[in-house]
Write an enzyme that holds these catalytic residues in place. Sequence first.
Site, PDB file in Angstrom:
ATOM      1  N   CYS A 222       0.825  -1.208   0.000  1.00  9.38           N
ATOM      2  CA  CYS A 222       0.000   0.000   0.000  1.00  9.38           C
ATOM      3  C   CYS A 222       0.857   1.255   0.000  1.00  9.38           C
ATOM      4  O   CYS A 222       0.446   2.291  -0.518  1.00  9.38           O
ATOM      5  CB  CYS A 222      -0.915  -0.011   1.227  1.00  9.38           C
ATOM      6  SG  CYS A 222      -2.229  -1.255   1.138  1.00  9.38           S
ATOM      7  N   CYS A 377      14.303   2.348  -5.768  1.00  5.90           N
ATOM      8  CA  CYS A 377      12.854   2.296  -5.601  1.00  5.90           C
ATOM      9  C   CYS A 377      12.559   2.807  -4.190  1.00  5.90           C
ATOM     10  O   CYS A 377      13.296   3.630  -3.658  1.00  5.90           O
ATOM     11  CB  CYS A 377      12.316   0.884  -5.829  1.00  5.90           C
ATOM     12  SG  CYS A 377      12.935  -0.348  -4.663  1.00  5.90           S
TER      13      CYS A 377
END
Length: 419
Positions: A222, A377
């Site tokens: 999430c 990332c």
Amino acid sequence: MALPRRPAGGPVSPVGGDGSGALPPLVAPAPSLTAEERARYSRHLLLDAVGDEGQRRLRAASVFVVGAGGLGAPVLMYLAAAGVGRITVIDDDEVDSGNLHRQVIHSVPAIGRPKVESARERLAELAPGVRVEAIHARLDALNIGALLEGHHLVVDGSDNFSTRYLVSDACEIAGIPVVWGTIDRFRAQLAVFWSRPPAPADPVTLRDLYPAPPPPGSVPSCAEAGVVGALCGTVGSMMAMEAVKLIAGSGRPLLGRLVLMDLLETTHRTVTIRPDPSRTPVTSLPEGGDESCEVRSPDAQDVPTVSAADLAAELAVAGSSGAVAPVLVDVRGAGERSIAAIDPSVWVPLDTVAEVASDPTGVLGRAAARGPLVVYCKSGVRSARAAATLTGAGFAGVRSLEGGIEAWTRDVDPSLPGY
């Protein structure tokens, strides 16, 4: 935690038939309610499916809640408000400002504090008669067995696959039912698993639905994909309702059924989960903590990494001496990049890396001509996969930023917002 792409375990089919699916109450009733309890829970007492006896069962119940975050927040609040006598909550995280749009049990003054402490204080205000045990620790294979002792059921609101499978396996061994939910952007899944339910119910566990966790980085969390706050409230409330039904023996629990929801499209579907006859039952937990439940990504295991501090030093030296500087490649999604980015960097989303790398005149080819590539990332998992892909495509000297932009924010540039 984001969802797997699709159920991949035992047979799954649309729900049919007219069986009630009722189960006997999970908990024996406590002694008679006090006058104060009758006033507090009067709306429950009016319901045939709960009533006086069901409310006394709730008071006698002990529920173990994994996580005090997006799903754990509404679960904890509604279980406490319902009068569950004892609630244990475990979570190793602290409250962050990015939690507050969905983790409604916490507030601005709680930022930086352990979530379990914030939750315990809120529940004391909401339901002072409920005993709440707060454990600020990470659940692992070494402590879960002892922690589950004395509890009637588990509500799993964890946000990562390794913990979900650890909880499922431990509860399969102990024979404790698990109320399970998972969320992703606007979608959710919800089920009840139980390895030793009363006859004639079939035993079904998470591994009958999804035999093994997906490889790290293959399904976005999430924190990487986003989630709408109201979805947490919807699913968490439904999970609390499943716990109430199991405790009181009312209604039809979701044992053997999977609910699939999409709040953006307002769709709701229920399918049947059947035991996988080929599955080997879990009888013990592997040593080494919850990491033993993870699936390693073979192609990313040997990717060279660089720490945030070392990368910053390399960039500084190149900037002052004119030496060749590393070129950063951001493989996150557009939403993540809009929150924070390491500048300058080339943006190539992970799912396009292989295609872009196949074109020597493309953005990656031009970047590699300027200097060695360092892929980043959020946390370093997706960048390791991307670096492995680039190495396989013939790019030399590709490294992954260890710890991702989180490490860069922590160790190099604290001005960048977290997410």
